[in-house]
Enzyme design. Structure first.
Site, PDB file in Angstrom:
ATOM      1  N   ARG A  72      44.412  37.133  43.835  1.00  0.00           N
ATOM      2  CA  ARG A  72      44.555  38.461  44.451  1.00  0.00           C
ATOM      3  C   ARG A  72      43.582  39.427  43.780  1.00  0.00           C
ATOM      4  NH1 ARG A  72      48.289  40.855  40.733  1.00  0.00           N
ATOM      5  NH2 ARG A  72      49.065  39.211  39.380  1.00  0.00           N
ATOM      6  N   GLY A  81      41.562  34.161  37.876  1.00  0.00           N
ATOM      7  CA  GLY A  81      42.312  35.300  38.420  1.00  0.00           C
ATOM      8  C   GLY A  81      41.910  35.627  39.843  1.00  0.00           C
ATOM      9  N   SER A 113      35.078  46.377  32.065  1.00  0.00           N
ATOM     10  CA  SER A 113      35.633  47.633  32.604  1.00  0.00           C
ATOM     11  C   SER A 113      34.834  48.778  31.999  1.00  0.00           C
ATOM     12  CB  SER A 113      37.106  47.769  32.196  1.00  0.00           C
ATOM     13  OG  SER A 113      37.537  49.104  32.391  1.00  0.00           O
ATOM     14  N   LYS A 125      37.489  44.514  26.447  1.00  0.00           N
ATOM     15  CA  LYS A 125      36.395  44.669  27.408  1.00  0.00           C
ATOM     16  C   LYS A 125      35.065  44.945  26.690  1.00  0.00           C
ATOM     17  CE  LYS A 125      38.883  43.985  31.104  1.00  0.00           C
ATOM     18  NZ  LYS A 125      38.723  42.731  31.857  1.00  0.00           N
ATOM     19  N   ASN A 168      39.590  54.471  26.017  1.00  0.00           N
ATOM     20  CA  ASN A 168      40.622  55.181  26.777  1.00  0.00           C
ATOM     21  C   ASN A 168      41.880  55.295  25.928  1.00  0.00           C
ATOM     22  OD1 ASN A 168      41.584  56.527  29.015  1.00  0.00           O
ATOM     23  ND2 ASN A 168      42.278  54.673  30.048  1.00  0.00           N
ATOM     24  N   TYR A 182      43.038  46.909  25.399  1.00  0.00           N
ATOM     25  CA  TYR A 182      42.271  46.612  26.617  1.00  0.00           C
ATOM     26  C   TYR A 182      40.793  46.992  26.422  1.00  0.00           C
ATOM     27  CZ  TYR A 182      41.191  46.677  31.661  1.00  0.00           C
ATOM     28  OH  TYR A 182      40.656  46.456  32.909  1.00  0.00           O
ATOM     29  N   ALA A 183      40.552  48.186  25.871  1.00  0.00           N
ATOM     30  CA  ALA A 183      39.171  48.639  25.660  1.00  0.00           C
ATOM     31  C   ALA A 183      38.454  47.721  24.683  1.00  0.00           C
ATOM     32  CB  ALA A 183      39.165  50.077  25.144  1.00  0.00           C
ATOM     33  N   GLY A 202      38.959  28.990  52.321  1.00  0.00           N
ATOM     34  CA  GLY A 202      38.237  27.942  53.058  1.00  0.00           C
ATOM     35  C   GLY A 202      36.921  27.538  52.424  1.00  0.00           C
ATOM     36  N   ASN A 216      37.233  36.594  35.289  1.00  0.00           N
ATOM     37  CA  ASN A 216      37.791  37.814  35.887  1.00  0.00           C
ATOM     38  C   ASN A 216      39.237  38.077  35.487  1.00  0.00           C
ATOM     39  OD1 ASN A 216      38.194  39.903  38.245  1.00  0.00           O
ATOM     40  ND2 ASN A 216      39.738  38.297  38.562  1.00  0.00           N
TER      41      ASN A 216
HETATM   42  P1  NDP Z   1      45.244  42.131  39.361  1.00  0.00           P
HETATM   43  O1  NDP Z   1      46.347  42.401  38.413  1.00  0.00           O
HETATM   44  O2  NDP Z   1      45.288  42.686  40.739  1.00  0.00           O
HETATM   45  O3  NDP Z   1      44.994  40.536  39.463  1.00  0.00           O
HETATM   46  C1  NDP Z   1      44.897  39.794  38.298  1.00  0.00           C
HETATM   47  C2  NDP Z   1      44.491  38.376  38.619  1.00  0.00           C
HETATM   48  O4  NDP Z   1      44.420  37.661  37.391  1.00  0.00           O
HETATM   49  C3  NDP Z   1      45.484  37.664  39.501  1.00  0.00           C
HETATM   50  O5  NDP Z   1      44.794  36.747  40.330  1.00  0.00           O
HETATM   51  C4  NDP Z   1      46.356  36.921  38.492  1.00  0.00           C
HETATM   52  O6  NDP Z   1      46.815  35.705  39.069  1.00  0.00           O
HETATM   53  C5  NDP Z   1      45.352  36.602  37.394  1.00  0.00           C
HETATM   54  N1  NDP Z   1      45.950  36.512  36.054  1.00  0.00           N
HETATM   55  C6  NDP Z   1      46.588  37.491  35.373  1.00  0.00           C
HETATM   56  N2  NDP Z   1      46.974  37.043  34.168  1.00  0.00           N
HETATM   57  C7  NDP Z   1      46.563  35.754  34.088  1.00  0.00           C
HETATM   58  C8  NDP Z   1      46.673  34.760  33.097  1.00  0.00           C
HETATM   59  N3  NDP Z   1      47.262  34.991  31.928  1.00  0.00           N
HETATM   60  N4  NDP Z   1      46.145  33.528  33.351  1.00  0.00           N
HETATM   61  C9  NDP Z   1      45.539  33.283  34.527  1.00  0.00           C
HETATM   62  N5  NDP Z   1      45.394  34.189  35.505  1.00  0.00           N
HETATM   63  C10 NDP Z   1      45.903  35.405  35.288  1.00  0.00           C
HETATM   64  O7  NDP Z   1      43.932  42.627  38.592  1.00  0.00           O
HETATM   65  P2  NDP Z   1      42.590  43.284  39.166  1.00  0.00           P
HETATM   66  O8  NDP Z   1      42.118  42.515  40.331  1.00  0.00           O
HETATM   67  O9  NDP Z   1      42.782  44.733  39.274  1.00  0.00           O
HETATM   68  O10 NDP Z   1      41.611  43.043  37.918  1.00  0.00           O
HETATM   69  C11 NDP Z   1      40.753  41.925  37.828  1.00  0.00           C
HETATM   70  C12 NDP Z   1      39.831  42.139  36.626  1.00  0.00           C
HETATM   71  O11 NDP Z   1      39.107  43.353  36.790  1.00  0.00           O
HETATM   72  C13 NDP Z   1      40.579  42.255  35.305  1.00  0.00           C
HETATM   73  O12 NDP Z   1      39.839  41.631  34.289  1.00  0.00           O
HETATM   74  C14 NDP Z   1      40.631  43.755  35.077  1.00  0.00           C
HETATM   75  O13 NDP Z   1      40.722  44.071  33.715  1.00  0.00           O
HETATM   76  C15 NDP Z   1      39.295  44.173  35.656  1.00  0.00           C
HETATM   77  N6  NDP Z   1      39.229  45.575  36.032  1.00  0.00           N
HETATM   78  C16 NDP Z   1      40.068  46.098  36.989  1.00  0.00           C
HETATM   79  C17 NDP Z   1      39.971  47.442  37.312  1.00  0.00           C
HETATM   80  C18 NDP Z   1      40.828  48.063  38.345  1.00  0.00           C
HETATM   81  O14 NDP Z   1      40.733  49.293  38.505  1.00  0.00           O
HETATM   82  N7  NDP Z   1      41.651  47.343  39.083  1.00  0.00           N
HETATM   83  C19 NDP Z   1      39.018  48.321  36.637  1.00  0.00           C
HETATM   84  C20 NDP Z   1      38.196  47.671  35.667  1.00  0.00           C
HETATM   85  C21 NDP Z   1      38.319  46.348  35.380  1.00  0.00           C
HETATM   86  P3  NDP Z   1      48.376  35.235  39.139  1.00  0.00           P
HETATM   87  O15 NDP Z   1      49.244  36.460  39.090  1.00  0.00           O
HETATM   88  O16 NDP Z   1      48.435  34.477  40.422  1.00  0.00           O
HETATM   89  O17 NDP Z   1      48.523  34.356  37.932  1.00  0.00           O
END
Ligand code: NDP
Length: 245
Positions: free
Chosen positions: A17, A14, A140, A157, A147, A153-154, A52, A88
């Site tokens: 982004r 993940g 998380s 995690k 929550n 989700y909880a 890079g 992640n």
């Molecule tokens: P985003 O939704 O911004 O990004 C999610 C990332 O995971 C993307 O790179 C996406 O890539 C990838 N992804 C999603 N689903 C899949 C899948 N089925 N297979 C492969 N890749 C996948 O999430 P965040 O950056 O906010 O969150 C990242 C982690 O942090 C997660 O585990 C989230 O639960 C955790 N987290 C986030 C919090 C927050 O406040 N944002 C708080 C606590 C925990 P693509 O779309 O290119 O496939």
């Protein structure tokens, strides 16, 4: 104190982004070669090119165990091994329990929790041979305190925390460390979907009075991946502005 990850290979799921992207950028800036992973190969390759330092893009739907195993094998083949594994990738499918469908429960557990189990199972062999490995699972604070509306989700995690402690105990003798980073509310696509009222209500529960940044989480991950964290395993590090203490 400088974090030097030269000659290390990191697989970050993940990482196209959000938080994963910041983790990939930070590990690369510390010298690691990074496998950048998302569901779409073109997006993962574009992110890797921007990051890079030898980063390469890989496509993987982490909810599919066969794809996760193939990902680990593919990264090992491309880079000659994996030293640092960051699980992640994660999704939410929120609803009150009464309305939560079985498929929403399963999708979240499969994407957030089973994926980490499968990736660790596949990557541990190479780490055991090297007698060096760092596994960092992104949970998380919701996994610690629960929550309303996020039972799936909880649970996923909280499951990551139990998984990580078990892995830490199972692999410690091989110098493979496993820790959890538990973010609070971090500004990404995941939280951008929230209403201004919800943002306001949540911010008031955060002693530091702001949402965190992906970099706040990435810095904690880089520390845990480094030699400076050589005596830390089985721990949960919250990065939440003091929300849960
Ligand atoms: P985003 O939704 O911004 O990004 C999610 C990332 O995971 C993307 O790179 C996406 O890539 C990838 N992804 C999603 N689903 C899949 C899948 N089925 N297979 C492969 N890749 C996948 O999430 P965040 O950056 O906010 O969150 C990242 C982690 O942090 C997660 O585990 C989230 O639960 C955790 N987290 C986030 C919090 C927050 O406040 N944002 C708080 C606590 C925990 P693509 O779309 O290119 O496939």
């Amino acid at each position: 104190m400088r974090i030097d990850l030269t000659n290390k290979v990191a697989l970050v799921t993940g990482s196209t982004r959000g938080i994963g992207r910041a983790i990939a950028e930070t590990l690369a800036a510390c010298g690691a070669r990074v496998a950048v992973v998302g569901r779409d190969l073109a997006k993962a390759e574009a992110a890797a090119a921007e990051i890079g330092n030898g980063a390469q893009g890989f496509a993987c739907e982490v909810g599919d165990p066969a794809q996760v195993t193939a990902l680990v094998e593919g990264v090992e083949k491309a880079f000659g091994g994996i030293d640092i594994l960051v699980n992640n990738a994660g999704i939410t499918k929120d609803n009150l329990m009464l309305r939560m469908k079985d498929e929403d429960w399963n999708a979240v557990l499969e994407t957030n929790l089973r994926s980490a189990f499968v990736a660790i199972r596949a990557a541990q062999r190479g780490m055991m041979k090297k007698r060096w490995g760092r596994i960092i699972n992104i949970a998380s604070v919701v996994g610690l305190i629960g929550n309303a509306g996020q039972a799936n989700y909880a649970a996923s995690k909280a499951g990551l925390i139990g998984l990580s402690k078990s892995v830490a105990k199972e692999l410690a003798s091989r110098n493979i460390l496993c820790n959890v980073v538990a973010p609070g509310f971090i500004k990404t696509d995941m939280t951008d979907a929230m209403t201004p009222e919800a943002v306001q209500a949540l911010s008031s529960q955060i002693p530091l009075d702001r949402f965190g940044s992906p970099q706040d989480v990435a810095s904690a991950v880089a520390f845990l991946a480094s030699e400076h964290a050589a005596y830390i395993t089985g721990q949960v590090l919250t990065v939440d502005g003091g929300m849960v203490m």
